[in-house]
Design a protein around this motif. Structure first.
Motif, PDB file in Angstrom:
ATOM      1  N   SER A  67       0.822  -1.207   0.000  1.00  0.00           N
ATOM      2  CA  SER A  67       0.000   0.000   0.000  1.00  0.00           C
ATOM      3  C   SER A  67       0.861   1.265   0.000  1.00  0.00           C
ATOM      4  CB  SER A  67      -0.917  -0.010   1.231  1.00  0.00           C
ATOM      5  OG  SER A  67      -1.652   1.189   1.323  1.00  0.00           O
ATOM      6  N   LYS A  68       1.936   1.257   0.786  1.00  0.00           N
ATOM      7  CA  LYS A  68       2.814   2.431   0.865  1.00  0.00           C
ATOM      8  C   LYS A  68       3.528   2.684  -0.463  1.00  0.00           C
ATOM      9  CE  LYS A  68       3.591   4.449   4.215  1.00  0.00           C
ATOM     10  NZ  LYS A  68       2.915   5.651   4.769  1.00  0.00           N
ATOM     11  N   ILE A  69       3.966   1.622  -1.127  1.00  0.00           N
ATOM     12  CA  ILE A  69       4.650   1.787  -2.404  1.00  0.00           C
ATOM     13  C   ILE A  69       3.673   2.266  -3.472  1.00  0.00           C
ATOM     14  CG2 ILE A  69       5.898   0.567  -4.243  1.00  0.00           C
ATOM     15  CD1 ILE A  69       7.059  -1.249  -2.041  1.00  0.00           C
ATOM     16  N   THR A  70       2.459   1.720  -3.465  1.00  0.00           N
ATOM     17  CA  THR A  70       1.424   2.167  -4.406  1.00  0.00           C
ATOM     18  C   THR A  70       1.154   3.651  -4.231  1.00  0.00           C
ATOM     19  OG1 THR A  70       0.385  -0.019  -4.371  1.00  0.00           O
ATOM     20  CG2 THR A  70      -0.959   1.818  -5.163  1.00  0.00           C
ATOM     21  N   GLU A  71       1.096   4.073  -2.989  1.00  0.00           N
ATOM     22  CA  GLU A  71       0.875   5.485  -2.664  1.00  0.00           C
ATOM     23  C   GLU A  71       2.025   6.346  -3.186  1.00  0.00           C
ATOM     24  OE1 GLU A  71       0.707   7.564   1.570  1.00  0.00           O
ATOM     25  OE2 GLU A  71      -0.828   6.009   1.383  1.00  0.00           O
ATOM     26  N   GLU A  72       3.245   5.838  -3.019  1.00  0.00           N
ATOM     27  CA  GLU A  72       4.440   6.578  -3.448  1.00  0.00           C
ATOM     28  C   GLU A  72       4.477   6.727  -4.973  1.00  0.00           C
ATOM     29  OE1 GLU A  72       7.493   8.917  -2.603  1.00  0.00           O
ATOM     30  OE2 GLU A  72       6.518   7.751  -1.012  1.00  0.00           O
ATOM     31  N   LEU A  73       3.968   5.716  -5.676  1.00  0.00           N
ATOM     32  CA  LEU A  73       3.993   5.744  -7.131  1.00  0.00           C
ATOM     33  C   LEU A  73       2.853   6.538  -7.756  1.00  0.00           C
ATOM     34  CD1 LEU A  73       5.047   2.114  -8.117  1.00  0.00           C
ATOM     35  CD2 LEU A  73       6.193   4.226  -8.791  1.00  0.00           C
ATOM     36  N   ALA A  74       1.835   6.865  -6.970  1.00  0.00           N
ATOM     37  CA  ALA A  74       0.648   7.529  -7.520  1.00  0.00           C
ATOM     38  C   ALA A  74       0.996   8.830  -8.231  1.00  0.00           C
ATOM     39  CB  ALA A  74      -0.372   7.780  -6.408  1.00  0.00           C
ATOM     40  N   ASP A  75       1.846   9.648  -7.615  1.00  0.00           N
ATOM     41  CA  ASP A  75       2.225  10.928  -8.230  1.00  0.00           C
ATOM     42  C   ASP A  75       2.975  10.715  -9.533  1.00  0.00           C
ATOM     43  OD1 ASP A  75       1.070  12.304  -6.173  1.00  0.00           O
ATOM     44  OD2 ASP A  75       2.938  12.653  -5.080  1.00  0.00           O
ATOM     45  N   GLU A  76       3.835   9.695  -9.563  1.00  0.00           N
ATOM     46  CA  GLU A  76       4.611   9.430 -10.774  1.00  0.00           C
ATOM     47  C   GLU A  76       3.715   8.939 -11.910  1.00  0.00           C
ATOM     48  OE1 GLU A  76       7.671  10.445 -10.748  1.00  0.00           O
ATOM     49  OE2 GLU A  76       7.354  10.935  -8.640  1.00  0.00           O
TER      50      GLU A  76
ATOM     51  N   TYR B 105      -6.288  15.568 -17.002  1.00  0.00           N
ATOM     52  CA  TYR B 105      -6.454  14.245 -16.406  1.00  0.00           C
ATOM     53  C   TYR B 105      -5.681  14.165 -15.102  1.00  0.00           C
ATOM     54  CZ  TYR B 105      -8.537  12.366 -20.667  1.00  0.00           C
ATOM     55  OH  TYR B 105      -9.367  12.125 -21.724  1.00  0.00           O
ATOM     56  N   ARG B 106      -6.239  13.391 -14.218  1.00  0.00           N
ATOM     57  CA  ARG B 106      -5.531  13.142 -12.957  1.00  0.00           C
ATOM     58  C   ARG B 106      -5.923  11.768 -12.429  1.00  0.00           C
ATOM     59  NH1 ARG B 106      -9.795  16.460 -11.190  1.00  0.00           N
ATOM     60  NH2 ARG B 106     -10.995  15.587  -9.459  1.00  0.00           N
ATOM     61  N   ILE B 107      -5.054  11.196 -11.626  1.00  0.00           N
ATOM     62  CA  ILE B 107      -5.331   9.914 -10.984  1.00  0.00           C
ATOM     63  C   ILE B 107      -5.729  10.189  -9.549  1.00  0.00           C
ATOM     64  CG2 ILE B 107      -4.347   7.716 -10.239  1.00  0.00           C
ATOM     65  CD1 ILE B 107      -2.450   7.879 -12.578  1.00  0.00           C
ATOM     66  N   LYS B 108      -6.866   9.643  -9.156  1.00  0.00           N
ATOM     67  CA  LYS B 108      -7.336   9.855  -7.795  1.00  0.00           C
ATOM     68  C   LYS B 108      -7.908   8.547  -7.262  1.00  0.00           C
ATOM     69  CE  LYS B 108      -7.732  13.417  -4.917  1.00  0.00           C
ATOM     70  NZ  LYS B 108      -6.619  14.306  -4.603  1.00  0.00           N
ATOM     71  N   LYS B 109      -7.296   7.991  -6.248  1.00  0.00           N
ATOM     72  CA  LYS B 109      -7.766   6.765  -5.630  1.00  0.00           C
ATOM     73  C   LYS B 109      -7.973   5.656  -6.653  1.00  0.00           C
ATOM     74  CE  LYS B 109      -9.947   9.122  -1.757  1.00  0.00           C
ATOM     75  NZ  LYS B 109     -11.202   9.373  -1.015  1.00  0.00           N
ATOM     76  N   ASN B 110      -6.940   5.448  -7.458  1.00  0.00           N
ATOM     77  CA  ASN B 110      -6.919   4.364  -8.438  1.00  0.00           C
ATOM     78  C   ASN B 110      -7.949   4.502  -9.544  1.00  0.00           C
ATOM     79  OD1 ASN B 110      -4.821   2.996  -7.127  1.00  0.00           O
ATOM     80  ND2 ASN B 110      -6.280   2.143  -5.660  1.00  0.00           N
ATOM     81  N   THR B 111      -8.432   5.720  -9.808  1.00  0.00           N
ATOM     82  CA  THR B 111      -9.330   5.939 -10.928  1.00  0.00           C
ATOM     83  C   THR B 111      -8.813   7.095 -11.741  1.00  0.00           C
ATOM     84  OG1 THR B 111     -10.766   7.520  -9.806  1.00  0.00           O
ATOM     85  CG2 THR B 111     -11.332   5.183  -9.568  1.00  0.00           C
ATOM     86  N   PHE B 112      -9.240   7.180 -12.998  1.00  0.00           N
ATOM     87  CA  PHE B 112      -8.971   8.340 -13.823  1.00  0.00           C
ATOM     88  C   PHE B 112     -10.209   9.218 -13.756  1.00  0.00           C
ATOM     89  CE2 PHE B 112      -5.083   7.022 -15.652  1.00  0.00           C
ATOM     90  CZ  PHE B 112      -5.149   5.652 -15.787  1.00  0.00           C
ATOM     91  N   SER B 113     -10.009  10.505 -13.555  1.00  0.00           N
ATOM     92  CA  SER B 113     -11.163  11.393 -13.512  1.00  0.00           C
ATOM     93  C   SER B 113     -10.867  12.663 -14.280  1.00  0.00           C
ATOM     94  CB  SER B 113     -11.533  11.734 -12.061  1.00  0.00           C
ATOM     95  OG  SER B 113     -10.449  12.358 -11.401  1.00  0.00           O
ATOM     96  N   ILE B 114     -11.932  13.288 -14.801  1.00  0.00           N
ATOM     97  CA  ILE B 114     -11.791  14.485 -15.605  1.00  0.00           C
ATOM     98  C   ILE B 114     -12.671  15.573 -15.010  1.00  0.00           C
ATOM     99  CG2 ILE B 114     -11.973  15.446 -17.930  1.00  0.00           C
ATOM    100  CD1 ILE B 114     -12.124  12.544 -18.938  1.00  0.00           C
ATOM    101  N   PRO B 115     -12.091  16.702 -14.561  1.00  0.00           N
ATOM    102  CA  PRO B 115     -12.901  17.792 -14.035  1.00  0.00           C
ATOM    103  C   PRO B 115     -13.594  18.517 -15.189  1.00  0.00           C
ATOM    104  CG  PRO B 115     -10.588  18.404 -14.051  1.00  0.00           C
ATOM    105  CD  PRO B 115     -10.666  16.983 -14.504  1.00  0.00           C
ATOM    106  N   SER B 116     -14.808  18.108 -15.476  1.00  0.00           N
ATOM    107  CA  SER B 116     -15.518  18.652 -16.623  1.00  0.00           C
ATOM    108  C   SER B 116     -17.011  18.637 -16.349  1.00  0.00           C
ATOM    109  CB  SER B 116     -15.196  17.822 -17.875  1.00  0.00           C
ATOM    110  OG  SER B 116     -16.048  18.163 -18.937  1.00  0.00           O
ATOM    111  N   VAL B 117     -17.735  19.539 -17.022  1.00  0.00           N
ATOM    112  CA  VAL B 117     -19.181  19.555 -16.878  1.00  0.00           C
ATOM    113  C   VAL B 117     -19.807  18.336 -17.554  1.00  0.00           C
ATOM    114  CG1 VAL B 117     -19.354  22.056 -16.727  1.00  0.00           C
ATOM    115  CG2 VAL B 117     -19.332  20.989 -18.964  1.00  0.00           C
TER     116      VAL B 117
END
Length: 279
Positions: free
Chosen positions: A238-247, A260-272
């Protein structure tokens, strides 16, 4: 056993200036240690391994093995690649013994050594089979046996199980751990699979995306043999997964755009427009 000091490497691409693949990479691997490198695609893991093997040269810094500067390939280092690289016209026995033949050993000597290593990877019943008669996992076992037959000080393994199904991969991980415990070879292992890295290693080094650097080191303090049910294994994964999230987010943004951004193991798009949100 392996000493990497301020190593750098860059490449030129068409219609693009030189890009830096590795920048000021430094770490050491002790004799008999099992160390894994994890990081996003393109961070320079394989390039670094190829430089340690002597297939490529570092532009800056120094790579030493056993106190000697690496100037090219050597018998003290053997690489196991993702592709097994077996000779299709040779049997399992002759594939494993091939390197020994190049060293000038007699047929009796090389077959004796090859049989010992084939036994270690549980393929004694298949010594007369040809590669096309083997499963993917069996072919990779042969590749590992061939590397061990050369009795190198160091095994350099570049995603050796990546092309295998999950069940076969898990079996080979256990086999490799048993072989390492028995032989105490120094192993540098590259993988994209965080669980695989934690299950096999004494230490896991996390690399950042381009330019590749050692971002953080994690020590695996769980008892051997490592168990998937060990809470320490789960915590470290879990700690390594967390460390790699930003990369990983940096890689996604470079490929798909800054929105695009990765948030909690999902791809999300801030869009209407919410179509596809969370995919």
């Amino acid at each position: 056993m392996i000493e990497i000091s301020n190593v750098g490497k860059s490449f030129a691409e068409r219609n693009r200036e030189h890009y830096i693949a590795l920048d000021q990479v430094s770490f050491a691997v002790k004799k008999g240690e099992f160390v894994s490198l994890v990081g996003p695609s393109g961070c320079g893991k394989s390039t670094l391994l190829n430089m340690i093997a002597g297939f490529e040269k570092a532009e800056t810094g120094i790579i030493e093995v056993n106190g000697h500067k690496v100037k090219g390939p050597g018998p003290d280092r053997v690489v196991v690649f993702q592709e097994h690289g077996l000779f299709p016209w040779l049997t399992v026995l002759d594939n494993v013994a091939f390197g020994l033949k190049q060293r000038g050993l007699s047929k009796k000597e090389r077959h004796s050594i090859a049989l010992e290593q084939i036994k270690a990877v549980h393929l004694s019943k298949f010594i007369d089979r040809y590669p096309h008669q083997l499963s993917g996992g069996m072919k990779q076992r042969v590749a590992i046996a061939r590397a061990l037959a050369m009795d190198p000080d160091i095994l350099l393994m570049d995603e050796p199980f990546a092309a295998l199904d999950e069940q076969t991969r898990s079996i080979l991980q256990k086999d490799l751990e048993e072989i390492w415990v028995k032989t105490q070879k120094t192993i540098l292992f590259i993988t994209h699979n965080i669980r695989e890295a934690v299950m096999l290693s004494d230490r896991v080094l996390v690399m950042s995306t381009q330019p590749g650097k050692i971002k953080k080191e994690f020590i695996v303090q769980a008892a051997r043999p490592h168990s998937i049910g060990d809470p320490l294994i789960h915590h470290l994964e879990s700690k390594i997964t967390e460390e790699l999230a930003d990369e990983l987010e940096k890689v996604v943004r470079e490929e798909m755009g800054d929105e695009y951004r990765i948030k909690k193991n999902t791809f999300s798009i801030p869009s209407v427009d919410s179509m596809g949100f969370g995919i």
